[in-house]
Motif scaffolding. Structure first.
Motif, PDB file in Angstrom:
ATOM      1  N   ALA A  40       2.382  -0.630   6.304  1.00 28.99           N
ATOM      2  CA  ALA A  40       2.654  -1.316   7.565  1.00 28.99           C
ATOM      3  C   ALA A  40       1.669  -2.445   7.858  1.00 28.99           C
ATOM      4  CB  ALA A  40       2.655  -0.303   8.712  1.00 28.99           C
ATOM      5  N   TYR A  41       0.446  -2.377   7.317  1.00 26.06           N
ATOM      6  CA  TYR A  41      -0.569  -3.378   7.639  1.00 26.06           C
ATOM      7  C   TYR A  41      -0.922  -4.303   6.480  1.00 26.06           C
ATOM      8  CZ  TYR A  41      -1.288  -1.067  12.082  1.00 26.06           C
ATOM      9  OH  TYR A  41      -1.100  -0.546  13.338  1.00 26.06           O
ATOM     10  N   ARG A  42      -0.154  -4.276   5.404  1.00 27.86           N
ATOM     11  CA  ARG A  42      -0.475  -5.109   4.240  1.00 27.86           C
ATOM     12  C   ARG A  42      -0.572  -6.582   4.612  1.00 27.86           C
ATOM     13  NH1 ARG A  42      -2.047  -4.953  -0.491  1.00 27.86           N
ATOM     14  NH2 ARG A  42      -1.562  -2.821  -0.945  1.00 27.86           N
ATOM     15  N   ALA A  43       0.306  -7.058   5.494  1.00 25.36           N
ATOM     16  CA  ALA A  43       0.288  -8.472   5.875  1.00 25.36           C
ATOM     17  C   ALA A  43      -0.777  -8.777   6.931  1.00 25.36           C
ATOM     18  CB  ALA A  43       1.657  -8.885   6.400  1.00 25.36           C
ATOM     19  N   VAL A  44      -1.334  -7.743   7.561  1.00 26.02           N
ATOM     20  CA  VAL A  44      -2.302  -7.929   8.643  1.00 26.02           C
ATOM     21  C   VAL A  44      -3.736  -7.828   8.140  1.00 26.02           C
ATOM     22  CG1 VAL A  44      -3.116  -6.972  10.840  1.00 26.02           C
ATOM     23  CG2 VAL A  44      -0.671  -7.053  10.360  1.00 26.02           C
ATOM     24  N   LEU A  45      -4.016  -6.851   7.303  1.00 24.02           N
ATOM     25  CA  LEU A  45      -5.376  -6.610   6.826  1.00 24.02           C
ATOM     26  C   LEU A  45      -5.674  -7.439   5.578  1.00 24.02           C
ATOM     27  CD1 LEU A  45      -5.477  -2.739   7.244  1.00 24.02           C
ATOM     28  CD2 LEU A  45      -6.598  -4.445   8.679  1.00 24.02           C
ATOM     29  N   PRO A  46      -6.906  -7.871   5.437  1.00 23.95           N
ATOM     30  CA  PRO A  46      -7.289  -8.621   4.234  1.00 23.95           C
ATOM     31  C   PRO A  46      -7.115  -7.770   2.971  1.00 23.95           C
ATOM     32  CG  PRO A  46      -8.971  -8.801   5.934  1.00 23.95           C
ATOM     33  CD  PRO A  46      -8.003  -7.750   6.384  1.00 23.95           C
ATOM     34  N   ALA A  47      -6.685  -8.397   1.898  1.00 24.21           N
ATOM     35  CA  ALA A  47      -6.481  -7.694   0.630  1.00 24.21           C
ATOM     36  C   ALA A  47      -7.763  -7.008   0.161  1.00 24.21           C
ATOM     37  CB  ALA A  47      -5.978  -8.668  -0.429  1.00 24.21           C
ATOM     38  N   ALA A  48      -8.918  -7.616   0.415  1.00 27.05           N
ATOM     39  CA  ALA A  48     -10.190  -7.026  -0.015  1.00 27.05           C
ATOM     40  C   ALA A  48     -10.417  -5.649   0.614  1.00 27.05           C
ATOM     41  CB  ALA A  48     -11.346  -7.953   0.333  1.00 27.05           C
ATOM     42  N   VAL A  49      -9.996  -5.477   1.858  1.00 27.78           N
ATOM     43  CA  VAL A  49     -10.149  -4.186   2.528  1.00 27.78           C
ATOM     44  C   VAL A  49      -9.285  -3.134   1.843  1.00 27.78           C
ATOM     45  CG1 VAL A  49      -9.716  -2.933   4.685  1.00 27.78           C
ATOM     46  CG2 VAL A  49     -10.774  -5.204   4.744  1.00 27.78           C
ATOM     47  N   LEU A  50      -8.054  -3.491   1.548  1.00 26.92           N
ATOM     48  CA  LEU A  50      -7.131  -2.550   0.914  1.00 26.92           C
ATOM     49  C   LEU A  50      -7.504  -2.279  -0.542  1.00 26.92           C
ATOM     50  CD1 LEU A  50      -3.825  -3.957   2.415  1.00 26.92           C
ATOM     51  CD2 LEU A  50      -5.128  -1.971   3.197  1.00 26.92           C
ATOM     52  N   ASP A  51      -7.952  -3.310  -1.242  1.00 29.22           N
ATOM     53  CA  ASP A  51      -8.291  -3.161  -2.662  1.00 29.22           C
ATOM     54  C   ASP A  51      -9.569  -2.354  -2.877  1.00 29.22           C
ATOM     55  OD1 ASP A  51      -6.051  -4.636  -3.243  1.00 29.22           O
ATOM     56  OD2 ASP A  51      -7.141  -6.510  -3.596  1.00 29.22           O
ATOM     57  N   SER A  52     -10.469  -2.357  -1.897  1.00 30.67           N
ATOM     58  CA  SER A  52     -11.735  -1.645  -2.068  1.00 30.67           C
ATOM     59  C   SER A  52     -11.713  -0.259  -1.414  1.00 30.67           C
ATOM     60  CB  SER A  52     -12.883  -2.475  -1.481  1.00 30.67           C
ATOM     61  OG  SER A  52     -12.711  -2.612  -0.083  1.00 30.67           O
ATOM     62  N   TRP A  53     -10.540   0.241  -1.115  1.00 28.97           N
ATOM     63  CA  TRP A  53     -10.402   1.545  -0.456  1.00 28.97           C
ATOM     64  C   TRP A  53     -11.067   2.634  -1.283  1.00 28.97           C
ATOM     65  CZ3 TRP A  53      -8.672   2.796   4.259  1.00 28.97           C
ATOM     66  CH2 TRP A  53      -8.430   4.146   4.528  1.00 28.97           C
ATOM     67  N   ASP A  54     -11.906   3.436  -0.652  1.00 28.26           N
ATOM     68  CA  ASP A  54     -12.592   4.547  -1.310  1.00 28.26           C
ATOM     69  C   ASP A  54     -12.156   5.828  -0.609  1.00 28.26           C
ATOM     70  OD1 ASP A  54     -14.355   6.545  -2.160  1.00 28.26           O
ATOM     71  OD2 ASP A  54     -16.098   5.202  -2.157  1.00 28.26           O
ATOM     72  N   ASP A  55     -11.186   6.518  -1.182  1.00 27.61           N
ATOM     73  CA  ASP A  55     -10.593   7.686  -0.548  1.00 27.61           C
ATOM     74  C   ASP A  55     -11.624   8.762  -0.234  1.00 27.61           C
ATOM     75  OD1 ASP A  55      -8.093   8.709   0.445  1.00 27.61           O
ATOM     76  OD2 ASP A  55      -8.202  10.226  -1.142  1.00 27.61           O
ATOM     77  N   ALA A  56     -12.547   9.008  -1.147  1.00 25.87           N
ATOM     78  CA  ALA A  56     -13.564  10.042  -0.920  1.00 25.87           C
ATOM     79  C   ALA A  56     -14.477   9.666   0.245  1.00 25.87           C
ATOM     80  CB  ALA A  56     -14.384  10.268  -2.192  1.00 25.87           C
ATOM     81  N   ALA A  57     -14.865   8.400   0.321  1.00 19.28           N
ATOM     82  CA  ALA A  57     -15.748   7.957   1.408  1.00 19.28           C
ATOM     83  C   ALA A  57     -15.021   8.008   2.753  1.00 19.28           C
ATOM     84  CB  ALA A  57     -16.258   6.549   1.139  1.00 19.28           C
ATOM     85  N   VAL A  58     -13.764   7.618   2.777  1.00 15.51           N
ATOM     86  CA  VAL A  58     -13.000   7.651   4.023  1.00 15.51           C
ATOM     87  C   VAL A  58     -12.794   9.101   4.475  1.00 15.51           C
ATOM     88  CG1 VAL A  58     -10.793   7.068   5.104  1.00 15.51           C
ATOM     89  CG2 VAL A  58     -11.905   5.426   3.584  1.00 15.51           C
ATOM     90  N   THR A  59     -12.474   9.973   3.540  1.00 14.77           N
ATOM     91  CA  THR A  59     -12.315  11.399   3.868  1.00 14.77           C
ATOM     92  C   THR A  59     -13.618  11.956   4.432  1.00 14.77           C
ATOM     93  OG1 THR A  59     -10.604  11.715   2.196  1.00 14.77           O
ATOM     94  CG2 THR A  59     -11.788  13.684   2.921  1.00 14.77           C
ATOM     95  N   ALA A  60     -14.746  11.645   3.809  1.00 15.11           N
ATOM     96  CA  ALA A  60     -16.046  12.124   4.289  1.00 15.11           C
ATOM     97  C   ALA A  60     -16.352  11.576   5.682  1.00 15.11           C
ATOM     98  CB  ALA A  60     -17.153  11.723   3.310  1.00 15.11           C
ATOM     99  N   SER A  61     -15.985  10.331   5.922  1.00 15.45           N
ATOM    100  CA  SER A  61     -16.216   9.726   7.229  1.00 15.45           C
ATOM    101  C   SER A  61     -15.404  10.435   8.321  1.00 15.45           C
ATOM    102  CB  SER A  61     -15.861   8.243   7.175  1.00 15.45           C
ATOM    103  OG  SER A  61     -16.036   7.648   8.430  1.00 15.45           O
ATOM    104  N   TRP A  62     -14.130  10.739   8.022  1.00 14.23           N
ATOM    105  CA  TRP A  62     -13.303  11.456   9.006  1.00 14.23           C
ATOM    106  C   TRP A  62     -13.812  12.892   9.200  1.00 14.23           C
ATOM    107  CZ3 TRP A  62     -11.080   9.132  12.603  1.00 14.23           C
ATOM    108  CH2 TRP A  62     -10.471   7.894  12.406  1.00 14.23           C
ATOM    109  N   ARG A  63     -14.245  13.532   8.136  1.00 15.84           N
ATOM    110  CA  ARG A  63     -14.791  14.889   8.282  1.00 15.84           C
ATOM    111  C   ARG A  63     -16.026  14.865   9.192  1.00 15.84           C
ATOM    112  NH1 ARG A  63     -14.598  16.389   3.369  1.00 15.84           N
ATOM    113  NH2 ARG A  63     -12.692  17.582   3.578  1.00 15.84           N
ATOM    114  N   GLN A  64     -16.881  13.875   9.017  1.00 15.44           N
ATOM    115  CA  GLN A  64     -18.070  13.716   9.863  1.00 15.44           C
ATOM    116  C   GLN A  64     -17.658  13.476  11.324  1.00 15.44           C
ATOM    117  OE1 GLN A  64     -21.270  14.027   9.041  1.00 15.44           O
ATOM    118  NE2 GLN A  64     -22.187  13.285  10.928  1.00 15.44           N
TER     119      GLN A  64
END
Length: 189
Positions: A40-64
């Motif tokens: 839904a946000y591919r056209a809104v968010l910069p490609a660099a944000v989507l391309d550098s996605w780190d699933d483990a880091a995002v999961t850890a951030s939400w757990r925190q």
């Protein structure tokens, strides 16, 4: 970890509901965020944000965020359908205004859209905020995000004239602040 008071009002049935996030929900929240941002946000968010996605880091951030929030007023809620996390919302106090709270992301995975999950999440956030004496909710939306703007407008929110530009490492992302006032009806639920 702080315990949450019961919601004054939970919308939904046994198959659909909103509840406080649990530590075990962190991978599902990260999945919803990644899927929503990539579709839904591919056209809104910069490609660099989507391309550098780190699933483990995002999961850890939400757990925190769930297990050790900075204050008891920082909350993460999840929308659930048939025991599957399909959306989430995060809310935090506004540092210099005790009567205001800021809605962070409110995302519903696109394949679960148009089933009322976003509205249930928004209602739960409003109920929690009103129960804490909050009279004003605000959120930041990308200026080009017409879908989210339409959703918030249909819920009685409006842009308040404030804008900010985020540096993303790619093209700057301009966001507009939206807000709503919690009326007495919400506060009395």
């Amino acid at each position: 970890m702080t315990s949450l008071p019961p919601f004054p009002r939970l919308t939904g049935s046994a198959d659909v509901s909103v509840r406080p996030a649990r530590p075990a929900d962190a991978p599902a929240i990260a999945r919803v965020q990644a899927t929503t941002w990539r579709t839904a946000y591919r056209a809104v968010l910069p490609a660099a944000v989507l391309d550098s996605w780190d699933d483990a880091a995002v999961t850890a951030s939400w757990r925190q965020a769930i297990t050790a929030p900075p204050t008891p007023r920082h909350r993460v809620l999840v929308a659930v359908e048939r025991d599957e996390v399909v959306g989430f919302a995060a809310v935090a106090p506004v540092a210099d205004d005790q009567e205001a709270a800021e809605l962070g992301p409110l995302l519903v995975e696109p394949r679960w859209g148009r089933r009322g999950h976003g509205s249930r999440l928004l209602a739960a956030v409003a109920d929690l905020a009103a129960g804490e004496g909050v009279r004003r909710l605000q959120t930041w939306l990308p200026e080009s995000d017409e879908v989210s703007a339409g959703f918030f407008e249909s819920a009685g929110w409006g842009a308040d004239g404030w804008a900010r530009t985020l540096e993303t490492g790619d093209a700057p992302l301009r966001e507009l602040r939206w807000h709503t006032t919690l009326d007495e009806e919400v506060a009395d639920r």
